[in-house]
Design an enzyme around this catalytic site. Structure first.
Site, PDB file in Angstrom:
ATOM      1  N   CYS A   2       0.826  -1.216   0.000  1.00  0.00           N
ATOM      2  CA  CYS A   2       0.000   0.000   0.000  1.00  0.00           C
ATOM      3  C   CYS A   2       0.859   1.265   0.000  1.00  0.00           C
ATOM      4  O   CYS A   2       1.934   1.303   0.593  1.00  0.00           O
ATOM      5  CB  CYS A   2      -0.872   0.027   1.246  1.00  0.00           C
ATOM      6  SG  CYS A   2      -1.897  -1.426   1.407  1.00  0.00           S
ATOM      7  N   ARG A  27       5.847  -0.809  -5.933  1.00  0.00           N
ATOM      8  CA  ARG A  27       5.777  -1.522  -4.659  1.00  0.00           C
ATOM      9  C   ARG A  27       4.733  -2.625  -4.697  1.00  0.00           C
ATOM     10  O   ARG A  27       4.705  -3.483  -3.820  1.00  0.00           O
ATOM     11  CB  ARG A  27       5.435  -0.550  -3.526  1.00  0.00           C
ATOM     12  CG  ARG A  27       6.487   0.545  -3.362  1.00  0.00           C
ATOM     13  CD  ARG A  27       5.964   1.661  -2.509  1.00  0.00           C
ATOM     14  NE  ARG A  27       5.870   1.271  -1.128  1.00  0.00           N
ATOM     15  CZ  ARG A  27       6.653   1.711  -0.169  1.00  0.00           C
ATOM     16  NH1 ARG A  27       7.592   2.568  -0.453  1.00  0.00           N
ATOM     17  NH2 ARG A  27       6.493   1.324   1.062  1.00  0.00           N
ATOM     18  N   TRP A  72      -2.982  -2.886  -1.478  1.00  0.00           N
ATOM     19  CA  TRP A  72      -2.577  -4.285  -1.655  1.00  0.00           C
ATOM     20  C   TRP A  72      -3.425  -5.060  -0.651  1.00  0.00           C
ATOM     21  O   TRP A  72      -3.280  -4.878   0.560  1.00  0.00           O
ATOM     22  CB  TRP A  72      -1.087  -4.437  -1.355  1.00  0.00           C
ATOM     23  CG  TRP A  72      -0.524  -5.788  -1.653  1.00  0.00           C
ATOM     24  CD1 TRP A  72      -0.081  -6.249  -2.860  1.00  0.00           C
ATOM     25  CD2 TRP A  72      -0.299  -6.850  -0.720  1.00  0.00           C
ATOM     26  NE1 TRP A  72       0.384  -7.524  -2.735  1.00  0.00           N
ATOM     27  CE2 TRP A  72       0.262  -7.924  -1.432  1.00  0.00           C
ATOM     28  CE3 TRP A  72      -0.536  -7.007   0.646  1.00  0.00           C
ATOM     29  CZ2 TRP A  72       0.603  -9.124  -0.831  1.00  0.00           C
ATOM     30  CZ3 TRP A  72      -0.203  -8.203   1.244  1.00  0.00           C
ATOM     31  CH2 TRP A  72       0.368  -9.250   0.506  1.00  0.00           C
ATOM     32  N   ASN A  97      -2.387   2.640   5.525  1.00  0.00           N
ATOM     33  CA  ASN A  97      -1.469   1.515   5.322  1.00  0.00           C
ATOM     34  C   ASN A  97      -1.333   0.814   6.663  1.00  0.00           C
ATOM     35  O   ASN A  97      -1.259   1.488   7.697  1.00  0.00           O
ATOM     36  CB  ASN A  97      -0.063   2.002   4.941  1.00  0.00           C
ATOM     37  CG  ASN A  97       0.007   2.536   3.529  1.00  0.00           C
ATOM     38  OD1 ASN A  97      -0.975   2.489   2.799  1.00  0.00           O
ATOM     39  ND2 ASN A  97       1.174   3.052   3.167  1.00  0.00           N
ATOM     40  N   GLY A  98      -1.237  -0.504   6.652  1.00  0.00           N
ATOM     41  CA  GLY A  98      -1.074  -1.234   7.914  1.00  0.00           C
ATOM     42  C   GLY A  98      -2.267  -2.134   8.160  1.00  0.00           C
ATOM     43  O   GLY A  98      -3.100  -2.340   7.271  1.00  0.00           O
ATOM     44  N   GLU A 480      17.834 -19.264  -2.720  1.00  0.00           N
ATOM     45  CA  GLU A 480      17.534 -18.038  -3.456  1.00  0.00           C
ATOM     46  C   GLU A 480      17.061 -18.369  -4.880  1.00  0.00           C
ATOM     47  O   GLU A 480      16.116 -17.761  -5.387  1.00  0.00           O
ATOM     48  CB  GLU A 480      18.785 -17.141  -3.468  1.00  0.00           C
ATOM     49  CG  GLU A 480      18.676 -15.849  -4.244  1.00  0.00           C
ATOM     50  CD  GLU A 480      17.547 -14.919  -3.793  1.00  0.00           C
ATOM     51  OE1 GLU A 480      16.934 -15.169  -2.753  1.00  0.00           O
ATOM     52  OE2 GLU A 480      17.267 -13.962  -4.538  1.00  0.00           O
ATOM     53  N   LYS A 484      13.431 -17.350  -6.385  1.00  0.00           N
ATOM     54  CA  LYS A 484      13.274 -16.581  -7.629  1.00  0.00           C
ATOM     55  C   LYS A 484      12.320 -17.309  -8.565  1.00  0.00           C
ATOM     56  O   LYS A 484      11.416 -16.710  -9.123  1.00  0.00           O
ATOM     57  CB  LYS A 484      14.624 -16.397  -8.352  1.00  0.00           C
ATOM     58  CG  LYS A 484      15.597 -15.419  -7.750  1.00  0.00           C
ATOM     59  CD  LYS A 484      15.226 -13.975  -7.856  1.00  0.00           C
ATOM     60  CE  LYS A 484      14.433 -13.526  -6.685  1.00  0.00           C
ATOM     61  NZ  LYS A 484      15.143 -12.985  -5.543  1.00  0.00           N
ATOM     62  N   GLU A 487       8.633 -17.277  -7.257  1.00  0.00           N
ATOM     63  CA  GLU A 487       7.915 -15.996  -7.192  1.00  0.00           C
ATOM     64  C   GLU A 487       7.566 -15.421  -8.558  1.00  0.00           C
ATOM     65  O   GLU A 487       6.552 -14.753  -8.693  1.00  0.00           O
ATOM     66  CB  GLU A 487       8.609 -14.980  -6.274  1.00  0.00           C
ATOM     67  CG  GLU A 487       9.826 -14.265  -6.765  1.00  0.00           C
ATOM     68  CD  GLU A 487      10.384 -13.270  -5.729  1.00  0.00           C
ATOM     69  OE1 GLU A 487      11.604 -13.163  -5.670  1.00  0.00           O
ATOM     70  OE2 GLU A 487       9.623 -12.591  -5.021  1.00  0.00           O
ATOM     71  N   HIS A 503      17.089 -37.931   3.134  1.00  0.00           N
ATOM     72  CA  HIS A 503      16.301 -37.884   4.369  1.00  0.00           C
ATOM     73  C   HIS A 503      14.853 -37.499   4.072  1.00  0.00           C
ATOM     74  O   HIS A 503      14.120 -37.126   4.980  1.00  0.00           O
ATOM     75  CB  HIS A 503      16.943 -36.907   5.362  1.00  0.00           C
ATOM     76  CG  HIS A 503      18.325 -37.323   5.742  1.00  0.00           C
ATOM     77  ND1 HIS A 503      18.592 -38.396   6.560  1.00  0.00           N
ATOM     78  CD2 HIS A 503      19.541 -36.836   5.366  1.00  0.00           C
ATOM     79  CE1 HIS A 503      19.900 -38.546   6.692  1.00  0.00           C
ATOM     80  NE2 HIS A 503      20.503 -37.609   5.965  1.00  0.00           N
ATOM     81  N   LYS A 602       6.513  -5.184  -3.666  1.00  0.00           N
ATOM     82  CA  LYS A 602       7.944  -4.917  -3.573  1.00  0.00           C
ATOM     83  C   LYS A 602       8.354  -4.607  -2.134  1.00  0.00           C
ATOM     84  O   LYS A 602       9.352  -5.109  -1.644  1.00  0.00           O
ATOM     85  CB  LYS A 602       8.297  -3.739  -4.503  1.00  0.00           C
ATOM     86  CG  LYS A 602       9.774  -3.403  -4.537  1.00  0.00           C
ATOM     87  CD  LYS A 602      10.575  -4.531  -5.166  1.00  0.00           C
ATOM     88  CE  LYS A 602      12.065  -4.310  -5.118  1.00  0.00           C
ATOM     89  NZ  LYS A 602      12.811  -5.560  -5.357  1.00  0.00           N
TER      90      LYS A 602
HETATM   91  C1  AGP Z   1      12.704 -11.141  -3.111  1.00  0.00           C
HETATM   92  O1  AGP Z   1      12.731 -11.522  -4.430  1.00  0.00           O
HETATM   93  C2  AGP Z   1      11.411 -10.945  -2.520  1.00  0.00           C
HETATM   94  N1  AGP Z   1      10.576 -10.152  -3.319  1.00  0.00           N
HETATM   95  C3  AGP Z   1      11.331 -10.761  -1.016  1.00  0.00           C
HETATM   96  O2  AGP Z   1      11.667 -11.991  -0.470  1.00  0.00           O
HETATM   97  C4  AGP Z   1      12.171  -9.654  -0.330  1.00  0.00           C
HETATM   98  O3  AGP Z   1      13.521  -9.961  -0.380  1.00  0.00           O
HETATM   99  C5  AGP Z   1      11.679  -9.533   1.133  1.00  0.00           C
HETATM  100  O4  AGP Z   1      10.344  -9.120   1.127  1.00  0.00           O
HETATM  101  C6  AGP Z   1      12.507  -8.592   1.958  1.00  0.00           C
HETATM  102  O5  AGP Z   1      12.475  -7.293   1.452  1.00  0.00           O
HETATM  103  P1  AGP Z   1      13.532  -6.198   1.910  1.00  0.00           P
HETATM  104  O6  AGP Z   1      14.870  -6.659   1.458  1.00  0.00           O
HETATM  105  O7  AGP Z   1      13.080  -4.945   1.220  1.00  0.00           O
HETATM  106  O8  AGP Z   1      13.433  -6.097   3.398  1.00  0.00           O
END
Ligand code: AGP
Length: 607
Positions: A2, A27, A72, A97-98, A480, A484, A487, A503, A602
């Protein structure tokens, strides 16, 4: 996530609101809206989807006071009726927001008082609450009274139809700032939204409420006492972020990594030695006192912390723990006053990381260091020490260049501490500096593998699942890579330390399960090779990103992507690149919205 923009001026502020929202678009959001006060009435425009649509719908709207929002969805589906601003009885309008945690109880109370709810949001209770107190006092007092009943996190903007030159704003747990113009004032959740109108900014503190008028403003703290906060001049610049030759921001940002790393490492690479001062003036006094490190972060930033743990313990010989911020913030932990608490965040606004930082302080931690990409963010402002990664604006939701620059920063931290603790001699320091100087060009070489990775990605387009394997320092890189892929391509992907396969996860392996492996030429290589045999023996299709001289051979069901020679401790940075490219090209195959993947934002500014 938001976003909020608000303005009071002696001119039409609709384009300021819309342009501000456009700057916050990256964002992530699902609907947008604005309200202006005009002729004693609230004129509201809302739309589902892009801000561009809101711009079209509000093209003929006029107002000199207004608030706007990108939403959002948390409470209630994305829809026009749930989009902000929310209005109470045609008089009070609120953007928020929140998350209000006690909204159900408040909603019941307000319903009994005769208020009708037209949305499923928690925000609407704020509008009705303020309305319920407005008859007894000013908009400021009514807002303060309403806020005293809220449990949860908020940044809000409030206007009233019968108050044409005033807006009220408040924050607790969500960022909000005040933009100071000449005879006009603004509010926003992020400075980038206001660069079009002013660079003068007041960062509101936890619990602040501000009464914003045309010519002046008054800030009140949690006790309701009028206070002064400094006016800062923002260092951000308003250059628009152009895509240039690239198809998506993510692709552009992947390719910007050599420059982002060079910029992040600039001060160090241009000098002959590393000093604690690169983490802030007080680091020289603080670093000799610390005996352990606690890293707090979320998502990709958490993965950076996991890599750093290997570096810090092995090179600097300092004990290190890494925790997911959303877990740590609710854990009754024992503080060690000699621990350095390191928060890592691209945005510097992630609600859980910010809360974890505050939790650490409340628990008794004295030393805090923020590694962050946004200079004026909350995490930077609330930490004693800081290191700014210089990745530049990262627009794609999937973090790429922020991650590798975080790794660079954490490597520097490792070296500075290692030096202080007598773990590296001047010769080794020079060798590490040499490797760091060489890093951007090493990354460029890996980027040259793009066409091969694009080709490889075709094999993933029809897959539902994928496994990622790594060992040691490269296990977080496997995590990671999986993050990627999931997401942006929506393929279910999991990562395991390769030794864990038998395991449990080996049960999942068959011909339909692609298994991606990070294969550096390090001391665990032979162990990894055995793990890969286990996969092949069960018919799993292997995609191995192998350093030179690993002698892993291309064969039926075994695809090799040949990486350069092993890069020692910096190898995780190089091995990240092909996994970013793989995710990107698989997402292209799947036709997803690469830069704005579904359901994600974001900046995660709510819990
Ligand atoms: C990464 O690709 C993600 N979109 C997400 O995991 C991100 O790294 C996480 O939300 C943390 O964000 P920040 O680094 O802005 O704190």
């Amino acid at each position: 996530m938001c976003g909020i923009v608000g303005a009071v001026a002696k001119r039409n502020i609709v384009s300021i609101l819309v342009n501000g929202l456009l700057r916050l678009e990256y964002r992530g959001y699902d609907s947008a809206g604005l309200v202006v006060v005009h002729d004693g009435k609230l004129d509201r425009v809302r739309s589902i989807g892009r801000v561009a649509e809101l711009a079209t719908k509000s093209a003929n709207t006029y107002g000199e006071l207004g608030i706007a929002h990108t939403r959002w969805a948390t409470h209630g589906v994305p829809s026009e009726r749930n989009a902000h601003p929310h209005i109470s009885r045609d008089l009070i309008a609120v953007v928020h927001n929140g998350i209000i945690e006690n909204y159900e109880e408040l909603r019941t109370d307000l319903t009994e008082q005769g208020y009708e709810f037209t949305s499923d949001t928690d925000t609407e209770v704020i509008a009705h609450l303020i309305h319920s107190h407005y008859a007894q006092g000013s908009l400021l007092v009514a807002t303060q009274m309403a806020l005293s009943r809220l449990i949860g996190a908020y940044a809000i903007g409030v206007v009233a139809a019968d108050n044409p030159h005033q807006l009220i704003a408040a924050r607790k747990g969500s960022p909000l700032l005040l933009g100071v113009g000449e005879g006009e004032h603004f509010i926003a959740s992020d400075m980038s939204a206001l660069l079009q109108v002013t660079k003068n900014v007041v960062y509101l503190e936890e619990g602040d409420v501000v009464e914003v008028n045309l010519a002046n403003y008054r800030i009140f703290d949690t006790q309701g006492i009028s206070i002064q906060r400094p006016v800062n001049v923002s260092q951000l610049n308003n250059d628009s972020v152009e895509l240039g030759e690239y198809q998506h921001y993510m692709q552009k940002e992947i390719h910007e990594q050599p420059q982002a790393l060079a910029d992040t490492l600039e001060s160090v690479c241009n000098s002959q030695t590393m000093v604690p001062g690169i983490f802030g003036a007080e680091a020289t006094a603080i670093f000799p006192q610390i005996d352990s490190i606690l890293i707090l972060a979320c998502g990709t930033s958490h993965h950076a912390g996991m890599v750093a743990r290997y570096w810090l313990e092995e090179i600097a010989g300092i004990q290190c723990t890494v925790e997911i911020a959303s877990e740590y913030r609710y854990r009754a932990s024992v503080a060690n006053p000699n621990t350095l608490v390191v928060t890592i965040s691209q945005s510097g606004e992630t609600a859980d990381t910010l809360a974890a930082l505050n939790h650490a302080k409340v628990t008794g931690h004295l030393f805090t260091l923020a590694i962050c990409n946004v200079p004026e963010s909350a995490i930077i402002r609330q930490s004693k020490l800081r290191f700014l990664t210089r990745a530049g604006p990262e627009i794609g939701v999937a973090s790429t260049k922020a991650f590798t620059t975080q790794l660079a920063a954490l490597f520097l931290l490792t070296l500075v501490l290692a030096k202080l603790r007598g773990r590296i001699d001047p010769e080794r320091e020079q060798q590490f500096l040499h490797e760091l100087r060489h890093l951007p060009s090493a990354v460029k070489k890996v980027l040259a593998l793009e066409p091969q990775i694009a080709e490889l990605s075709r094999n993933f387009a029809d897959k539902q699942h994928a496994l990622f394997l790594g060992r040691g320092l490269h296990y977080p890189i496997a995590l990671e890579g999986a993050l990627k892929l999931k997401e942006i391509s929506y393929i279910h992907a999991e990562a395991y330390p390769a030794g864990e396969l038998k395991h449990g996860p080996l049960a999942l392996v068959d011909k339909d399960m692609p298994v991606v492996s990070v294969a550096p030429n390090d001391m665990l290589l032979e162990k990894l090779k055995s793990n890969l045999q286990e996969v092949r023996a069960r018919g799993g299709e292997l995609y191995v990103f192998a350093d030179a001289n690993t002698h892993i051979k291309e064969a039926e069901g075994v695809h090799i992507l040949q990486m350069p020679e092993h890069a020692g401790f910096l190898s995780p940075i190089l091995h990240t690149i092909p996994l970013q490219l793989l995710a990107y090209y698989v997402a292209l195959q799947k036709g997803t919205d690469v830069d704005k993947p579904r359901n994600l934002a974001k900046s995660v500014t709510v819990e």
